[in-house]
Design an enzyme around this catalytic site. Structure first.
Site, mmCIF file in Angstrom:
data_model
loop_
_atom_site.group_PDB
_atom_site.id
_atom_site.type_symbol
_atom_site.label_atom_id
_atom_site.label_comp_id
_atom_site.label_asym_id
_atom_site.label_seq_id
_atom_site.Cartn_x
_atom_site.Cartn_y
_atom_site.Cartn_z
ATOM 1 N N HIS A 225 0.842 -1.212 0.000
ATOM 2 C CA HIS A 225 0.000 0.000 0.000
ATOM 3 C C HIS A 225 0.872 1.256 0.000
ATOM 4 C CE1 HIS A 225 -3.930 -1.887 0.436
ATOM 5 N NE2 HIS A 225 -3.390 -2.745 1.256
ATOM 6 N N ASP A 288 -0.582 -4.953 5.990
ATOM 7 C CA ASP A 288 -1.585 -5.800 5.351
ATOM 8 C C ASP A 288 -1.384 -5.902 3.843
ATOM 9 O OD1 ASP A 288 -2.129 -2.999 5.355
ATOM 10 O OD2 ASP A 288 -4.068 -3.446 4.445
ATOM 11 N N GLU A 289 -1.920 -6.952 3.303
ATOM 12 C CA GLU A 289 -2.142 -7.089 1.860
ATOM 13 C C GLU A 289 -0.915 -6.792 0.995
ATOM 14 O OE1 GLU A 289 -6.836 -6.215 1.310
ATOM 15 O OE2 GLU A 289 -5.518 -4.477 1.145
ATOM 16 N N ASN A 290 0.240 -7.283 1.397
ATOM 17 C CA ASN A 290 1.379 -7.230 0.497
ATOM 18 C C ASN A 290 1.296 -8.462 -0.397
ATOM 19 O OD1 ASN A 290 3.886 -7.351 -0.721
ATOM 20 N ND2 ASN A 290 4.897 -8.109 1.140
#
Lengths: 641, 641
Positions: A225, A288-290
């Site tokens: 992100h 998060d969300e790598n």
């Protein structure tokens, strides 16, 4: 609201006379910086509701409100927020250990003000109150769509009213870098399109939050992100770039390169600057969300992993988090991050914010870590208020030991901003977040949904009175959409709509959403789980119980009138999409058959066989659903032989 | 709106297709800092109205909007703002000498966007346009009631839409010192209750104003209206003090001591700091309403006057102004002040802002001075829009020579804030100020009031769409007042009310107004000269001309219904004051007799003999008048035998 832990109604009332004079009685003689301004806010708000001048100079015998506390509270996790409130016909008294408790007591007192047609009064009562959880937060994503300072400031007013005490600012994202760095000014200059908080803005927000007993926790989302960082610093990324501020939403590739020492030197300096700017003990590093794609495609990173025996992206991210942990510790901060950071071997004093499910919360607590719940409170997903309300961080049967239960600190409602902007964000936060605030403050046994909705009807007006824009913003959007001020009929119709739940809108809209998509359609004006839908549920319940049609018919008639009027306003309906028009027509037909047409022998009553009609009332492309359709279906089912 | 100087409609239309791609064509290849952001605002606003994504990447052949200009304009008085706009079915072109002209052209283009039920389009036309006056301003008093930064910023959006180019910030007053001084921080710290613009706020406002082609002129009101300075610096005053921030309104005694050199040393440093902060060539020193009482009571000052041969307070103030003139000149600023400063022997290059009457304007121009008109544009006084609109700074018969006429630079609407606050200030500025903007921009012959009102109906919605809160704020106040969201009937009634004109409210309210008086009564929600009243005027005109009752009866019936419903809502009417209730009842009776009761033989039709009824409809204590009463009286008169 939130409902106090212990409330005892007494006979009588305290009539509010002007001036409603207050006396501050700090035990140590030091009033501190919170109670004075809080009392000013409180008295001005009482004055605004009653229409009377709020204070005048006069003699001390006239004091009606006594405020006693022992010491100035520290704005840290677990500080004492207990208070007691005693209202008698003669006087009102708020007592607390800390000034934070006084703030909570004044919020309760404000909500007690009532008018009976003749006089303004507080009902006589005794309240003893304290929070169930010490961490009661609202996350505001100011990145995907920029939220200027005044948007943030007014959320503080709402949070204070419902006793929330953590404002979590999500400050960096693929779509924007939203805070000024003096050390690396290229970050906000290149990464924000000029839309960012200056450090002065940040200090002002923190100061106003502190006055309301609200901690401010900054989040710098790492290592994914992170596109907006790389616009000016492509060398920090795991692929060469160049990078531009992202306009689309979702999980995007650009990720910090965790293998290079320059990255840590850079982050050390930047996070050090932010550690000094944000006084709270906690700093949120996202995590998060790598998606790992850039890492997988980078030979040097792969070699680094091999060399260190890091077998996958999880291991590498754990390594990265470990380095961040060192940096944060050096700057005197406790680390908090999303679920994913629990996957590595970080020390126990890392706090987990659980977003993917209850399991994350349970396993974190069992692993000896503090944990904050957000799963179930993603208010951007437009789920029902009752669903959020039922989401207890610590149900009896959660299977945690008493010590483990202590580690569940509370939770946060998360206002992600892919599909809201500064204009309509209030409509997605309020009044629903008051239900989450109550879950976090009030005792676990407070869970009557119908009682909640009755109180939400009150609190939504109070939230507006203290400065929130959830009602006004909806009307502004309707007038913008319709191109006219005459939107009564449209408003009555939109009151029955709710945006589709979850992430559906992204795939429904042709081409998807981006930061350049205007948020001015009906779906943007519709609010999640509108109160009118809940009112109708109750009317249907009552009808099914009593078979008395009076209220039901009145409601259906009023809908019929509104929809009929709206259908006659072609200058408005012509602005609707085909799907929106189809939904309106199908609803109109349903209502006509159920309502005004009920006594017309030529109108065929609807039935569940009307699958086509019901389907037409649910065109996916409208991005909104008729929030009253489930209740209508119950009604139809009950009429089946 | 404002109506362009020259507009020629052509056949056809330019259908707005998405993407509506623009090409910037600055003659010198330098786009500057204004057109890019203006185009983004413009395209996002088009997108918000049409609901379509506002920009996408694609090929250059698709360009529909061509923007050509020669150079970046300087933000100074008299800079070229001319533009031409050509809309054909194939393309749209905005041309100008400066980027300021481009901004004006984009505002016109935005207002041209229309929807016909099928498509969004711009009508084909050719516009050639330039302003009649170079100074078209709005004064905002941020002192009496504090107006935070976001209030100011949204006024800039409205000003840009109606082509105003001067924001005059009234920054110091008895009731508050509203700007940060780094040299004398005690000024804002002690003088503002924490409510002031930081220098960063000021720079941000100036930057946003510059992007919209709006100059920002600061006013530091001297030597009177200065109590807030003396809270920290009593030694600058003409009487010993101590001083506290003033809460009441009016002409107050505290005044700078013009006889002491320390005062000028202090002002030199302070105004020097402000001269650097505010880049505009002009600085406003106020100069109004010094009552001279402190001077008369101070022996040292009297001795000073005698010694210098200053025969009265006027002479002494002229001396003071002369010293200020030197200070401003040293800091590179041109002086502007209110009428009163013309009384002394100041140099000719001082600009006069005329507030007391047209004579001040005429005599200033004759004396060789530039002059800006505000008399007739005191929008705080809630006078009719048509009155403001008719207020021409330069009527043909003004009796000035061509050279003298040139000295009349334009004018400013003045939003003094004794009786408005941040919540309702937009309702007092908009949409009325658009009429003043038109008077200052459009040719003198543009003065058809009915045409003005037709266009105001459009522009009021556009003003809301760009971010102004005049509609929302009214509804928020009504909901606050009523304690419920169901305020339709109340709103329809309040649409017919207008605050009493002039300064009457101060003497009507028992005890008068102060900064501690809440502004949440009906009078605060009522808007000056509501559009609904003008609509009714037209209906009465039409009836009297045609004797066709159709529209008249429909209107009276709808009022009857609204008022009838409101009278049934005792939870709302019980919150009204006795005078407000009496007014509502009298109006209800009038409407019943004129409207629904007209065919009932038992209802006596009203007549002008109903003096008692009409008097009851005008209770002074309500602080509001029925804006439709004059039209009703015309109706009654016409029915007399």
């Amino acid at each position: 609201m939130p409902l106090p832990a212990d409330i005892g109604l007494r006979d009588g009332r305290h009539v509010m006379e002007v001036p409603f004079r207050a006396l501050l009685l700090p035990a140590n003689g030091l009033p501190g910086h919170r109670v004075g301004p809080a009392l000013e806010r409180f008295q001005m708000r009482l004055a605004e509701r009653t229409g009377n001048e709020w204070r005048s100079d006069g003699n001390a015998e006239e004091v009606k409100l006594f405020i006693r506390w022992e010491r100035t509270g520290r704005l840290v996790l677990g500080e004492d927020e207990t208070y007691s409130l005693t209202i008698t016909p003669a006087r009102v008294e708020v007592q607390a250990t800390t000034d934070l408790g006084i703030l909570r007591g004044l919020s309760t007192l404000y909500q007690c003000l009532a008018f009976d047609g003749g006089e303004w009064y507080f009902p006589a009562l005794v309240v003893k109150d304290q929070p169930r959880f010490p961490w009661r937060g609202l996350l505001l994503d100011v990145c995907r769509h920029w939220m200027p300072r005044d948007v943030v400031l007014r959320q503080l007013e709402g949070m204070e009213l419902v006793k929330m005490n953590v404002l979590h600012l999500h400050l960096t994202e693929d779509q924007g870098f939203r805070v000024e760095s003096k050390i690396f000014p290229e970050l906000h200059r290149s990464g924000s399109n000029g839309q960012f908080f200056t450090q002065e803005d940040v200090r002002y927000i923190i100061e106003e939050a502190d006055k309301r007993g609200i901690r401010v926790i900054p989040e710098f989302d790492l290592p994914g992100h992170a596109t907006s960082w790389f616009v000016s610093h492509p060398e920090l990324a795991s692929a060469p770039g160049p990078y531009a501020i992202e306009k689309r939403f979702g999980v995007i590739d650009p990720t910090f390169d965790p293998t290079r020492e320059e990255v840590y030197l850079f982050l050390d300096r930047f996070l050090g600057e932010m550690a000094a700017l944000f006084p709270d003990a906690y700093m949120h590093i996202g995590g998060d969300e790598n998606n790992g794609k850039q890492w997988a495609a980078n030979l040097a990173i792969q070699a680094f992993m091999k060399e260190r025996g890091l077998k996958d992206a999880h291991d590498l991210q754990a390594y990265f988090n470990g380095r961040l942990y060192e940096i944060l510790t050096r700057h005197g901060k406790r680390m908090i991050g999303w679920d994913e950071i629990a996957e590595g071997a970080l020390p126990q004093d890392v706090t987990i914010q659980s977003w993917r499910g209850k399991e994350g919360l349970i396993s974190a607590a069992r692993a000896g870590r503090d944990v904050v719940l957000s799963n179930g409170w993603y208010i951007d997903l437009c789920q029902p208020t009752a669903y959020h309300y039922a989401n207890d961080p610590l149900p009896d049967d959660i299977g945690l030991s008493p010590i483990e239960r202590k580690r569940v600190l509370g939770g946060e409602a998360t206002m992600w901003s892919e599909l809201v902007n500064a204009r309509n964000v209030d409509t997605r936060i309020w009044p629903r977040t008051a239900a989450i605030a109550e879950r976090l403050w009030s005792p676990a046994h407070v869970k009557d949904v119908q009682d909640l909705f009755l109180r939400l009807e009150q609190v939504t007006g109070q939230l507006e009175n203290v400065g929130l824009r959830h009602r006004s913003a909806q009307m502004e959007l309707l007038r913008l959409f319709a191109g006219t001020e005459e939107v009564d009929a449209l408003k009555r119709y939109v009151d029955l709509l709710s945006p589709v739940q979850g992430y559906q809108r992204h795939s429904i809209r042709p081409g998807g959403y981006s930061t350049a998509t205007p948020l001015t359609r009906l779906v943007d004006a519709a609010v999640p789980d509108p109160l009118a839908a809940n009112r109708f549920e109750q009317i249907v319940d009552e009808y099914l119980r009593t078979r008395d049609r009076t209220k039901l018919d009145a409601t259906l008639d009023s809908w019929g009138a509104a929809v009929g009027e709206l259908l006659g306003r072609t200058e408005i309906t012509s602005r609707m999409s085909v799907a929106e028009q189809q939904q309106l027509l199908a609803f109109s037909e349903l209502v006509t058959r159920l309502g005004p047409g009920r006594s017309d022998p030529n109108t065929r009553p609807p039935s569940l066989d009307d699958a086509a009609l019901l389907a037409q009332a649910r065109p996916k492309e409208a991005e909104v659903v008729l929030a009253v359709l489930p209740a209508i279906e119950r009604l139809l089912k009950a009429r089946e032989p």
